[in-house]
Design a protein around this motif. Sequence first.
Motif, PDB file in Angstrom:
ATOM      1  N   GLN A  12       0.834  -1.213   0.000  1.00 19.40           N
ATOM      2  CA  GLN A  12       0.000   0.000   0.000  1.00 19.40           C
ATOM      3  C   GLN A  12       0.864   1.256   0.000  1.00 19.40           C
ATOM      4  OE1 GLN A  12      -2.532  -0.550   3.416  1.00 19.40           O
ATOM      5  NE2 GLN A  12      -3.835  -2.033   2.374  1.00 19.40           N
ATOM      6  N   ALA A  13       1.946   1.238   0.776  1.00 18.39           N
ATOM      7  CA  ALA A  13       2.847   2.400   0.836  1.00 18.39           C
ATOM      8  C   ALA A  13       3.524   2.630  -0.510  1.00 18.39           C
ATOM      9  CB  ALA A  13       3.884   2.201   1.940  1.00 18.39           C
ATOM     10  N   ILE A  14       3.936   1.554  -1.167  1.00 17.38           N
ATOM     11  CA  ILE A  14       4.576   1.671  -2.479  1.00 17.38           C
ATOM     12  C   ILE A  14       3.576   2.188  -3.512  1.00 17.38           C
ATOM     13  CG2 ILE A  14       5.549   0.321  -4.397  1.00 17.38           C
ATOM     14  CD1 ILE A  14       6.998  -1.364  -2.204  1.00 17.38           C
ATOM     15  N   ALA A  15       2.351   1.693  -3.463  1.00 20.25           N
ATOM     16  CA  ALA A  15       1.325   2.152  -4.396  1.00 20.25           C
ATOM     17  C   ALA A  15       1.013   3.634  -4.182  1.00 20.25           C
ATOM     18  CB  ALA A  15       0.052   1.313  -4.240  1.00 20.25           C
ATOM     19  N   ALA A  16       0.947   4.057  -2.924  1.00 17.40           N
ATOM     20  CA  ALA A  16       0.693   5.470  -2.624  1.00 17.40           C
ATOM     21  C   ALA A  16       1.851   6.336  -3.106  1.00 17.40           C
ATOM     22  CB  ALA A  16       0.460   5.664  -1.125  1.00 17.40           C
ATOM     23  N   ARG A  17       3.083   5.867  -2.866  1.00 17.51           N
ATOM     24  CA  ARG A  17       4.262   6.602  -3.329  1.00 17.51           C
ATOM     25  C   ARG A  17       4.253   6.731  -4.847  1.00 17.51           C
ATOM     26  NH1 ARG A  17       9.280   3.264  -3.451  1.00 17.51           N
ATOM     27  NH2 ARG A  17       8.135   2.490  -5.247  1.00 17.51           N
ATOM     28  N   ASP A  18       4.023   5.623  -5.537  1.00 16.40           N
ATOM     29  CA  ASP A  18       4.056   5.639  -6.995  1.00 16.40           C
ATOM     30  C   ASP A  18       2.961   6.530  -7.573  1.00 16.40           C
ATOM     31  OD1 ASP A  18       6.258   4.009  -6.884  1.00 16.40           O
ATOM     32  OD2 ASP A  18       5.182   2.185  -7.490  1.00 16.40           O
ATOM     33  N   ALA A  19       1.804   6.574  -6.910  1.00 18.99           N
ATOM     34  CA  ALA A  19       0.718   7.443  -7.377  1.00 18.99           C
ATOM     35  C   ALA A  19       1.069   8.917  -7.171  1.00 18.99           C
ATOM     36  CB  ALA A  19      -0.578   7.098  -6.645  1.00 18.99           C
ATOM     37  N   ALA A  21       8.566   8.566  -0.377  1.00 14.65           N
ATOM     38  CA  ALA A  21       7.428   7.927   0.283  1.00 14.65           C
ATOM     39  C   ALA A  21       6.323   8.976   0.363  1.00 14.65           C
ATOM     40  CB  ALA A  21       7.812   7.446   1.687  1.00 14.65           C
ATOM     41  N   THR A  22       5.203   8.606   0.946  1.00 17.21           N
ATOM     42  CA  THR A  22       4.166   9.587   1.247  1.00 17.21           C
ATOM     43  C   THR A  22       4.005   9.643   2.760  1.00 17.21           C
ATOM     44  OG1 THR A  22       2.422   7.922   0.977  1.00 17.21           O
ATOM     45  CG2 THR A  22       2.895   9.317  -0.923  1.00 17.21           C
ATOM     46  N   ASN A  23       3.580  10.799   3.255  1.00 15.46           N
ATOM     47  CA  ASN A  23       3.334  10.928   4.686  1.00 15.46           C
ATOM     48  C   ASN A  23       1.866  10.642   4.995  1.00 15.46           C
ATOM     49  OD1 ASN A  23       1.958  13.307   4.037  1.00 15.46           O
ATOM     50  ND2 ASN A  23       3.601  14.653   4.731  1.00 15.46           N
ATOM     51  N   GLN A  24       1.455  10.892   6.234  1.00 15.56           N
ATOM     52  CA  GLN A  24       0.078  10.587   6.653  1.00 15.56           C
ATOM     53  C   GLN A  24      -0.963  11.371   5.874  1.00 15.56           C
ATOM     54  OE1 GLN A  24       2.531  11.512   8.782  1.00 15.56           O
ATOM     55  NE2 GLN A  24       2.845   9.773  10.114  1.00 15.56           N
ATOM     56  N   THR A  25      -0.602  12.537   5.343  1.00 12.41           N
ATOM     57  CA  THR A  25      -1.558  13.340   4.583  1.00 12.41           C
ATOM     58  C   THR A  25      -1.511  13.040   3.089  1.00 12.41           C
ATOM     59  OG1 THR A  25      -0.027  15.191   4.283  1.00 12.41           O
ATOM     60  CG2 THR A  25      -1.398  15.211   6.284  1.00 12.41           C
ATOM     61  N   GLY A  26      -0.611  12.142   2.677  1.00 11.79           N
ATOM     62  CA  GLY A  26      -0.503  11.773   1.276  1.00 11.79           C
ATOM     63  C   GLY A  26       0.501  12.609   0.503  1.00 11.79           C
ATOM     64  N   ALA A  27       1.185  13.536   1.190  1.00 14.81           N
ATOM     65  CA  ALA A  27       2.184  14.368   0.514  1.00 14.81           C
ATOM     66  C   ALA A  27       3.419  13.541   0.184  1.00 14.81           C
ATOM     67  CB  ALA A  27       2.568  15.553   1.410  1.00 14.81           C
ATOM     68  N   LEU A  28       4.045  13.859  -0.939  1.00 13.49           N
ATOM     69  CA  LEU A  28       5.263  13.177  -1.363  1.00 13.49           C
ATOM     70  C   LEU A  28       6.431  13.687  -0.526  1.00 13.49           C
ATOM     71  CD1 LEU A  28       6.426  11.149  -3.436  1.00 13.49           C
ATOM     72  CD2 LEU A  28       6.854  13.120  -4.940  1.00 13.49           C
TER      73      LEU A  28
END
Length: 181
Positions: free
Chosen positions: A92-99, A143-150
């Motif tokens: 999930q973390a990798i998918a969020a980062r890639d997005a 990576a992304t943080n808790q708010t979804g920021a790169l």
Amino acid sequence: MKFKTALTAAAALTLATAAYAQVGPEVGATIYTADGAEVATIESLQNGVAVVNTGSHTGSIPANVLGEGPDGPVISVTKAQLDQLFADQEAQAIAARDAALITGATVMSTDNVEIGTITEVNGDTAILTLADGPLTLARDQFATNQTGALVVLVPQADLMAALNGAATAEVDAEVEASGGQ
């Protein structure tokens, strides 16, 4: 009189044992299942979160899910279940980062400073343009943080050092130490 002394000693021992049990898990402790199978080792504890290592994965769990067993902390899941949970979290973390890792994305540092913008993404690398110039970084350094920021997985000072001629091996070592994904 001996009975009263023994009763008082037993009560004190019970209170001491109860106080000891409330201390909770400690760094370095092995976590077991209820039937005594080893699950993981506690690597750190902070703000009610335990970072644990199963030997295959390292991840975070709420410390309050750990009970007290005869050999140390216990958890209600098996090692395989915990490994699967951590693998799912990593995916999930990798998918969020890639997005989030796209051209035009604003990038923050680990010390929560806006540091630049992604100007290009090519496979496993991205060009992060800072005020002082562009810097090419590997995808796993984001990576992304808790708010979804790169977020780039190093502090702003380390990025500036890399731009100013510091060995990129130092930046890579910092990213590796921070658990870059």
